[in-house]
Design an enzyme around this catalytic site. Structure first.
Site, PDB file in Angstrom:
ATOM      1  N   ASN A  90     -30.362  35.578 -21.168  1.00 44.39           N
ATOM      2  CA  ASN A  90     -30.600  34.424 -22.028  1.00 44.39           C
ATOM      3  C   ASN A  90     -31.657  33.533 -21.377  1.00 44.39           C
ATOM      4  O   ASN A  90     -31.358  32.811 -20.430  1.00 44.39           O
ATOM      5  CB  ASN A  90     -29.264  33.672 -22.206  1.00 44.39           C
ATOM      6  CG  ASN A  90     -29.411  32.453 -23.074  1.00 44.39           C
ATOM      7  OD1 ASN A  90     -30.463  32.214 -23.669  1.00 44.39           O
ATOM      8  ND2 ASN A  90     -28.346  31.656 -23.153  1.00 44.39           N
TER       9      ASN A  90
ATOM     10  N   LYS B 286     -33.034  31.004 -22.632  1.00 47.76           N
ATOM     11  CA  LYS B 286     -32.944  29.628 -23.123  1.00 47.76           C
ATOM     12  C   LYS B 286     -34.356  29.142 -23.512  1.00 47.76           C
ATOM     13  O   LYS B 286     -35.127  29.927 -24.044  1.00 47.76           O
ATOM     14  CB  LYS B 286     -32.258  28.739 -22.090  1.00 47.76           C
ATOM     15  CG  LYS B 286     -30.924  29.360 -21.640  1.00 47.76           C
ATOM     16  CD  LYS B 286     -30.052  28.439 -20.881  1.00 47.76           C
ATOM     17  CE  LYS B 286     -28.766  29.169 -20.490  1.00 47.76           C
ATOM     18  NZ  LYS B 286     -27.804  28.326 -19.832  1.00 47.76           N
TER      19      LYS B 286
ATOM     20  N   HIS C  89     -23.227  29.510 -28.527  1.00 44.58           N
ATOM     21  CA  HIS C  89     -23.404  29.183 -27.101  1.00 44.58           C
ATOM     22  C   HIS C  89     -22.966  27.735 -26.865  1.00 44.58           C
ATOM     23  O   HIS C  89     -23.162  26.872 -27.719  1.00 44.58           O
ATOM     24  CB  HIS C  89     -24.874  29.376 -26.717  1.00 44.58           C
ATOM     25  CG  HIS C  89     -25.080  29.289 -25.235  1.00 44.58           C
ATOM     26  ND1 HIS C  89     -25.160  28.090 -24.571  1.00 44.58           N
ATOM     27  CD2 HIS C  89     -25.204  30.254 -24.293  1.00 44.58           C
ATOM     28  CE1 HIS C  89     -25.325  28.327 -23.264  1.00 44.58           C
ATOM     29  NE2 HIS C  89     -25.357  29.637 -23.081  1.00 44.58           N
TER      30      HIS C  89
ATOM     31  N   GLU D  28     -24.215  25.425 -25.189  1.00 45.63           N
ATOM     32  CA  GLU D  28     -25.284  24.420 -25.298  1.00 45.63           C
ATOM     33  C   GLU D  28     -25.539  24.061 -26.761  1.00 45.63           C
ATOM     34  O   GLU D  28     -25.847  22.917 -27.085  1.00 45.63           O
ATOM     35  CB  GLU D  28     -26.560  24.940 -24.605  1.00 45.63           C
ATOM     36  CG  GLU D  28     -26.418  24.858 -23.097  1.00 45.63           C
ATOM     37  CD  GLU D  28     -27.266  25.845 -22.318  1.00 45.63           C
ATOM     38  OE1 GLU D  28     -28.142  26.497 -22.908  1.00 45.63           O
ATOM     39  OE2 GLU D  28     -27.026  25.966 -21.103  1.00 45.63           O
TER      40      GLU D  28
ATOM     41  N   GLU E  29     -17.792  32.301 -21.424  1.00 49.71           N
ATOM     42  CA  GLU E  29     -18.650  31.432 -20.617  1.00 49.71           C
ATOM     43  C   GLU E  29     -17.976  30.076 -20.439  1.00 49.71           C
ATOM     44  O   GLU E  29     -18.110  29.193 -21.310  1.00 49.71           O
ATOM     45  CB  GLU E  29     -19.994  31.221 -21.317  1.00 49.71           C
ATOM     46  CG  GLU E  29     -20.791  32.489 -21.520  1.00 49.71           C
ATOM     47  CD  GLU E  29     -22.290  32.200 -21.510  1.00 49.71           C
ATOM     48  OE1 GLU E  29     -22.976  32.802 -20.698  1.00 49.71           O
ATOM     49  OE2 GLU E  29     -22.734  31.352 -22.288  1.00 49.71           O
TER      50      GLU E  29
ATOM     51  N   GLY F 254     -24.917  27.066 -15.540  1.00 46.12           N
ATOM     52  CA  GLY F 254     -26.024  26.335 -14.913  1.00 46.12           C
ATOM     53  C   GLY F 254     -25.604  25.434 -13.772  1.00 46.12           C
ATOM     54  O   GLY F 254     -26.380  24.583 -13.340  1.00 46.12           O
TER      55      GLY F 254
ATOM     56  N   SER G 237     -23.456  31.071 -14.203  1.00 43.88           N
ATOM     57  CA  SER G 237     -23.913  31.144 -12.808  1.00 43.88           C
ATOM     58  C   SER G 237     -23.802  32.543 -12.208  1.00 43.88           C
ATOM     59  O   SER G 237     -23.469  32.703 -11.029  1.00 43.88           O
ATOM     60  CB  SER G 237     -23.165  30.109 -11.945  1.00 43.88           C
ATOM     61  OG  SER G 237     -23.447  28.803 -12.399  1.00 43.88           O
TER      62      SER G 237
HETATM   63  P1  PGA Z   1     -26.455  30.430 -16.292  1.00 44.32           P
HETATM   64  O1  PGA Z   1     -26.382  30.424 -17.881  1.00 44.32           O
HETATM   65  O2  PGA Z   1     -26.455  31.869 -15.845  1.00 44.32           O
HETATM   66  O3  PGA Z   1     -27.756  29.723 -15.960  1.00 44.32           O
HETATM   67  O4  PGA Z   1     -25.258  29.699 -15.782  1.00 44.32           O
HETATM   68  C1  PGA Z   1     -25.591  31.354 -18.576  1.00 44.32           C
HETATM   69  C2  PGA Z   1     -25.619  31.058 -20.042  1.00 44.32           C
HETATM   70  O5  PGA Z   1     -25.649  29.891 -20.427  1.00 44.32           O
HETATM   71  O6  PGA Z   1     -25.633  31.982 -20.885  1.00 44.32           O
END
Ligand code: PGA
Length: 254
Positions: free
Chosen positions: A9, A11, A94, A96, A166, A172, A212
């Site tokens: 991803n 983003k 997701h 976010e 997740e 993140g 992460s």
């Molecule tokens: P991250 O994001 O690996 O940067 O924690 C994962 C995600 O949001 O899909």
């Protein structure tokens, strides 16, 4: 046996030109992905770079879609637009999108159905916040998100879905969930799938972990029989780091 899946991803990172350079570098580092399935999810503006370039082993996913096919929805992109660019998957729900753009389970459900109508495979994200985990609500939260997100799906449709667990607090932050926490939550998700859509769905649906994930911790997650792959954010932006993650997944293939 469920094939391992690594979804990357990006983003809101990389222009189309940067995506082309990335793809070239990644293809040199990972010329063949077998027996793992590796799927790239660039921003909308770079989907065509991956979708129209041949000679690489990577699948293509979008990071979102809108549920109607056409219409007065300024700024939105529909499932047929994505399939026309070569997308096979779409990430939906997701955290976010939920936190920053007010998306809820009902909206995620409409998007899941729109994806399925057009032969796109949804990757539905679920996960609890830190306060929900601290209150002991993790199971209830992810079960509810799963059931509402997939509401109304037939057995056949349910088997084509991928779930990404997740935890919001792990995304993140550099603070991944532990293999034990992941295994327990994946078991909850899998038994919920089996109870609602039957044992075949329970056996066939892939459940990924995201939050992460790095080259240093991915092997520990994949060591759990409950983990069918990873949804990777930050660590996939560098092709070298993604290549290491893919190599770990390949060497720990079950
Ligand atoms: P991250 O994001 O690996 O940067 O924690 C994962 C995600 O949001 O899909």
């Amino acid at each position: 046996m469920r094939q391992r899946l690594i979804v990357c991803n990006w983003k809101m990172h990389k222009t189309a030109a940067e995506a082309a350079v990335y793809l070239q570098q990644l293809s040199a580092l990972v010329p063949r992905a077998d027996p793992i399935e590796v799927v790239l999810a660039p921003p909308f503006t770079a989907l065509h770079v991956v979708g129209q370039s041949s000679g690489h082993p990577f699948g293509l996913a979008a990071q979102d879609l809108f549920w109607d096919d056409t219409g007065p929805y300024t700024g939105e992109v529909s499932a047929p637009m994505l399939t026309a660019l070569g997308c096979r998957y779409v990430i939906l729900g997701h955290s976010e999108r939920r936190q920053l753009f007010g998306e809820d389970d009902a909206g995620a459900n409409k998007k899941v159905r729109a994806a399925l109508r057009h032969g796109l495979r949804p990757i539905l994200c679920v996960g609890e916040s830190l306060s929900q985990r601290d209150r002991g609500d993790t199971e209830n939260v992810v079960r509810g998100q799963l059931l509402r997100g997939l509401e109304g799906l037939s057995k056949e449709e349910s088997r084509t879905v991928t779930i990404a667990y997740e935890p919001v607090w792990a995304i993140g932050t550099g603070r991944a969930a532990s293999p034990e926490q992941i295994t327990a939550t994946h078991q909850t998700l899998r038994s919920t799938l089996a109870n609602s859509w039957g044992s075949e769905t329970g056996e066939q649906v892939r459940i990924l972990y995201g939050g992460s994930v790095t080259p240093d911790n991915v092997s520990a997650f994949l060591a759990s029989a409950e983990v069918d792959g990873a949804l990777v954010g930050g660590a996939c932006l560098d092709p070298h780091s993604l290549a290491k993650i893919v190599a770990c997944a390949q060497s720990s293939q079950r």
